[in-house]
Design an enzyme around this catalytic site. Sequence first.
Site, PDB file in Angstrom:
ATOM      1  N   ASP A   1      38.295  48.928  39.349  1.00  0.00           N
ATOM      2  CA  ASP A   1      38.763  48.939  40.724  1.00  0.00           C
ATOM      3  C   ASP A   1      40.252  49.265  40.749  1.00  0.00           C
ATOM      4  O   ASP A   1      41.048  48.603  40.075  1.00  0.00           O
ATOM      5  CB  ASP A   1      38.501  47.570  41.365  1.00  0.00           C
ATOM      6  CG  ASP A   1      38.476  47.669  42.874  1.00  0.00           C
ATOM      7  OD1 ASP A   1      38.299  48.776  43.406  1.00  0.00           O
ATOM      8  OD2 ASP A   1      38.633  46.619  43.528  1.00  0.00           O
TER       9      ASP A   1
ATOM     10  N   HIS B   1      48.147  49.045  51.604  1.00  0.00           N
ATOM     11  CA  HIS B   1      47.472  47.811  51.199  1.00  0.00           C
ATOM     12  C   HIS B   1      48.299  47.082  50.141  1.00  0.00           C
ATOM     13  O   HIS B   1      48.503  45.866  50.236  1.00  0.00           O
ATOM     14  CB  HIS B   1      46.075  48.110  50.660  1.00  0.00           C
ATOM     15  CG  HIS B   1      45.375  46.907  50.104  1.00  0.00           C
ATOM     16  ND1 HIS B   1      44.849  45.917  50.918  1.00  0.00           N
ATOM     17  CD2 HIS B   1      45.136  46.510  48.833  1.00  0.00           C
ATOM     18  CE1 HIS B   1      44.302  44.982  50.163  1.00  0.00           C
ATOM     19  NE2 HIS B   1      44.460  45.306  48.893  1.00  0.00           N
TER      20      HIS B   1
ATOM     21  N   GLU C   1      37.005  44.001  51.428  1.00  0.00           N
ATOM     22  CA  GLU C   1      37.880  45.121  51.088  1.00  0.00           C
ATOM     23  C   GLU C   1      37.072  46.397  51.261  1.00  0.00           C
ATOM     24  O   GLU C   1      36.054  46.591  50.599  1.00  0.00           O
ATOM     25  CB  GLU C   1      38.436  44.993  49.663  1.00  0.00           C
ATOM     26  CG  GLU C   1      39.383  43.805  49.519  1.00  0.00           C
ATOM     27  CD  GLU C   1      40.295  43.885  48.286  1.00  0.00           C
ATOM     28  OE1 GLU C   1      39.943  44.576  47.324  1.00  0.00           O
ATOM     29  OE2 GLU C   1      41.369  43.245  48.326  1.00  0.00           O
TER      30      GLU C   1
ATOM     31  N   GLU D   1      36.485  50.061  50.587  1.00  0.00           N
ATOM     32  CA  GLU D   1      36.876  51.007  49.540  1.00  0.00           C
ATOM     33  C   GLU D   1      35.918  52.184  49.487  1.00  0.00           C
ATOM     34  O   GLU D   1      34.754  52.073  49.860  1.00  0.00           O
ATOM     35  CB  GLU D   1      36.846  50.325  48.167  1.00  0.00           C
ATOM     36  CG  GLU D   1      37.649  49.045  48.097  1.00  0.00           C
ATOM     37  CD  GLU D   1      37.925  48.598  46.673  1.00  0.00           C
ATOM     38  OE1 GLU D   1      37.657  49.375  45.738  1.00  0.00           O
ATOM     39  OE2 GLU D   1      38.404  47.461  46.504  1.00  0.00           O
TER      40      GLU D   1
ATOM     41  N   ASP E   1      34.365  45.269  48.536  1.00  0.00           N
ATOM     42  CA  ASP E   1      34.748  44.432  47.398  1.00  0.00           C
ATOM     43  C   ASP E   1      35.172  43.056  47.919  1.00  0.00           C
ATOM     44  O   ASP E   1      36.358  42.746  48.031  1.00  0.00           O
ATOM     45  CB  ASP E   1      35.886  45.106  46.625  1.00  0.00           C
ATOM     46  CG  ASP E   1      36.122  44.435  45.286  1.00  0.00           C
ATOM     47  OD1 ASP E   1      35.137  43.974  44.681  1.00  0.00           O
ATOM     48  OD2 ASP E   1      37.284  44.366  44.854  1.00  0.00           O
TER      49      ASP E   1
ATOM     50  N   ARG F   1      40.510  35.021  48.842  1.00  0.00           N
ATOM     51  CA  ARG F   1      41.976  35.069  48.722  1.00  0.00           C
ATOM     52  C   ARG F   1      42.575  33.785  48.180  1.00  0.00           C
ATOM     53  O   ARG F   1      43.622  33.815  47.521  1.00  0.00           O
ATOM     54  CB  ARG F   1      42.598  35.383  50.081  1.00  0.00           C
ATOM     55  CG  ARG F   1      42.150  36.685  50.705  1.00  0.00           C
ATOM     56  CD  ARG F   1      42.530  37.881  49.890  1.00  0.00           C
ATOM     57  NE  ARG F   1      42.047  39.111  50.505  1.00  0.00           N
ATOM     58  CZ  ARG F   1      41.954  40.283  49.864  1.00  0.00           C
ATOM     59  NH1 ARG F   1      42.304  40.378  48.597  1.00  0.00           N
ATOM     60  NH2 ARG F   1      41.509  41.345  50.482  1.00  0.00           N
TER      61      ARG F   1
ATOM     62  N   GLN G   1      41.947  33.796  44.516  1.00  0.00           N
ATOM     63  CA  GLN G   1      42.788  34.851  43.944  1.00  0.00           C
ATOM     64  C   GLN G   1      44.241  34.405  43.773  1.00  0.00           C
ATOM     65  O   GLN G   1      44.849  34.610  42.720  1.00  0.00           O
ATOM     66  CB  GLN G   1      42.725  36.086  44.852  1.00  0.00           C
ATOM     67  CG  GLN G   1      43.443  37.322  44.313  1.00  0.00           C
ATOM     68  CD  GLN G   1      43.284  38.543  45.241  1.00  0.00           C
ATOM     69  OE1 GLN G   1      42.525  38.492  46.204  1.00  0.00           O
ATOM     70  NE2 GLN G   1      43.984  39.617  44.938  1.00  0.00           N
TER      71      GLN G   1
ATOM     72  N   LYS H   1      36.963  37.918  42.660  1.00  0.00           N
ATOM     73  CA  LYS H   1      36.329  39.217  42.908  1.00  0.00           C
ATOM     74  C   LYS H   1      34.929  39.300  42.309  1.00  0.00           C
ATOM     75  O   LYS H   1      34.092  40.061  42.799  1.00  0.00           O
ATOM     76  CB  LYS H   1      37.166  40.330  42.266  1.00  0.00           C
ATOM     77  CG  LYS H   1      38.601  40.386  42.734  1.00  0.00           C
ATOM     78  CD  LYS H   1      38.721  41.070  44.073  1.00  0.00           C
ATOM     79  CE  LYS H   1      40.174  41.364  44.397  1.00  0.00           C
ATOM     80  NZ  LYS H   1      40.278  42.185  45.607  1.00  0.00           N
TER      81      LYS H   1
ATOM     82  N   THR I   1      30.238  42.546  44.706  1.00  0.00           N
ATOM     83  CA  THR I   1      30.731  43.765  45.343  1.00  0.00           C
ATOM     84  C   THR I   1      29.506  44.470  45.903  1.00  0.00           C
ATOM     85  O   THR I   1      28.505  44.627  45.197  1.00  0.00           O
ATOM     86  CB  THR I   1      31.448  44.674  44.327  1.00  0.00           C
ATOM     87  OG1 THR I   1      32.539  43.954  43.747  1.00  0.00           O
ATOM     88  CG2 THR I   1      31.964  45.944  44.990  1.00  0.00           C
TER      89      THR I   1
ATOM     90  N   GLU J   1      44.933  41.568  56.038  1.00  0.00           N
ATOM     91  CA  GLU J   1      45.890  42.498  56.638  1.00  0.00           C
ATOM     92  C   GLU J   1      45.722  42.580  58.155  1.00  0.00           C
ATOM     93  O   GLU J   1      46.690  42.584  58.903  1.00  0.00           O
ATOM     94  CB  GLU J   1      45.708  43.896  56.044  1.00  0.00           C
ATOM     95  CG  GLU J   1      46.121  43.994  54.594  1.00  0.00           C
ATOM     96  CD  GLU J   1      45.605  45.274  53.958  1.00  0.00           C
ATOM     97  OE1 GLU J   1      46.337  46.273  53.991  1.00  0.00           O
ATOM     98  OE2 GLU J   1      44.476  45.278  53.431  1.00  0.00           O
TER      99      GLU J   1
END
Lengths: 380, 380
Positions: free
Chosen positions: A83, A90, A154, A156, A188, A192, A195, A208, A212, A313
């Site tokens: 990834d 971002h 996420e 992607e 994905d 948080r 993380q 993560k 996914t 975000e």
Amino acid sequence: MLGYGVFSVGGGTPRVGWRDGDEVTDLSALGDVFMQPSLNALMALGRDASAELLAPARAHDGPRFHIDEVTAQLPVQIGDFVDFNSSLEHASSIGRMFRPQGDPLPVNWRWVPIGYQSRAGSVVVSGTDVRRPNGQRKTGDTPTFGPSERLDIELELGFVIGTPSAHGEPVTVDDAADHVFGVALLNDWSARDIQAWEYVPLGPFLSKSFQTSMAAWVTPLALLEEHRVESPLQEPPPLAYLDGGRDWALDIPLEIELNGEVISRSNVRTLYWTMPQQLAHATSNGAALRTGDLFGSGTVSGSEPGTGGSLIELTQNERFLADGDEIVLRGRGLAEVRGRVAPAGLIIPASYGERPIVLPAGVQALRSGNGEDPGQRGGP
Amino acid sequence: MLGYGVFSVGGGTPRVGWRDGDEVTDLSALGDVFMQPSLNALMALGRDASAELLAPARAHDGPRFHIDEVTAQLPVQIGDFVDFNSSLEHASSIGRMFRPQGDPLPVNWRWVPIGYQSRAGSVVVSGTDVRRPNGQRKTGDTPTFGPSERLDIELELGFVIGTPSAHGEPVTVDDAADHVFGVALLNDWSARDIQAWEYVPLGPFLSKSFQTSMAAWVTPLALLEEHRVESPLQEPPPLAYLDGGRDWALDIPLEIELNGEVISRSNVRTLYWTMPQQLAHATSNGAALRTGDLFGSGTVSGSEPGTGGSLIELTQNERFLADGDEIVLRGRGLAEVRGRVAPAGLIIPASYGERPIVLPAGVQALRSGNGEDPGQRGGP
């Protein structure tokens, strides 16, 4: 949307199909590479041979089904999953939140297409629920273990490898596209809170690796030619081994839908590092490519409000996924990625009985001293 | 040493063999799971069934070969490869060198069994040369691309998964051993200069993904019972989901040999986090285990001088591998891991001709404007 996938009807044998809009054509009569439980045999034919099969596949007069009649499965047997983190917007906005004291953009970011290995075995097909992961978070003086309270998405673009490369023989930016079979959207999922606590010094791991989600239909690279545009200016100019491939930005509008409402609009073309640069970087140390390797672009975020590719975000770190939320990622011409949040599973070893688990609001308290009975777990 | 592996003789079909010292017995007549190009079918039988096969395999009167007569191959078809960082001494001494301003041990280290996903496709069998990787390093104001000048080793104990687990169903510390088939030494080759420049914020990537060497013979977990000892005290006490498994430290003396000379002696038993704790952590978020998944312990380093598991520790960041160096990792009762350093390959895209590449001392200047001819590359 147009693309290859693997499907079955009524519990029959999985085979390769071609999806065109809401219609799926069974391609299994076209040859052995289509009578397979994954696209790998087709992908392994290489760019030229698979391109030659594209017109016959699209024109094939095989059995046809409405998309609602078929069960699609994960289209690719994935080798390694890498990834990247190729959106400048971002990387900067996450950096601002995770490292408020420092420069939002890491000093290496404009030189190195930052990426990391992720968990291939946790990639599932679109439509699979995502179970809220448990994990360690630091909320007070000491960490606690329990369901993530900051479950995020996420958005992607992924690409999958067709033609392999040999160990010790880097793929150049000019040759990169020859190794790529096609693209598919990815979600994905990211926790948080887990993380933030785990990622120093070796990067994201359990935040993560729980899941996914990948689109069920892979759009061949050959069909993206008309969407190719020049990538954003790169300053400073990249080092020689990354010098090229800027003609592979892709003009693909994207949308994120949360519970039926569009909450973000962006475009793949804003990515700073392109697919050829990512691939040249990933193999510059001699790492081999295998048919089925999956590469994610990293979250695609624009610079304007309402263009973020993740909730952290879009909501300025305020709002995350609740149990029952459904996310759909869409890209023009591509298959969607859909997933609903299921409550955390609470597997409780005997020793847990002695210690409290902090549950977030909205997560049902189903804990029990007995982890054996699946009925004790929160389910969708 | 005792263990299972996959071998061939004179270009014949690969099959499963049992190695006892310098002798290899062909087990293919014992059943289908032994007539395979990997141990995966045998491993997938699960702990009890594979344990039952152990005595018949060891007593089998099949064709026998001296170890020098056989060609061993990578014994496992690897799913995902996770590498931990479970030695307190290694984590502290690396932290001291990579983050000289801060606390050598990351604040999460005594709570979280730190690990990351690594590249499964880059795992090769013992005896394979390691080609010095090219990569970005920061030596001056701006980074340059070229052969790593700080190529290092990491002595690790790996374990491989036999019995899979379901997505969403964490494995507890008490059940972890039921999922493990056996152990094998690993050399997780590392390029320290590439690592230092790339690893913030998403962890090591190209500094590790060029190659990991694995022993050719896997020692079944059942044979390690007599080496089990209690692990070092863990303070603070681990969270409930990691509370247990401290009876799985392994008293296995280790040695590193460089060009025939022993340069380090250590012991697996010093690892802070144990295999059951690593596995409970890795699955605590619901990640599934697949047969063939590989887990590395992280570098095993002791606290005394001459016990480091890497050159950066043994030489205080002074000496790294030169081309032609040969490293052998040994563990009592286990198969060795052997590898020799080959010069960097210099694949030069046309655009390279315009820019200089800085070569480290000892690396032959074989560069050319033409990357097509394999004869242009440095080779063993």
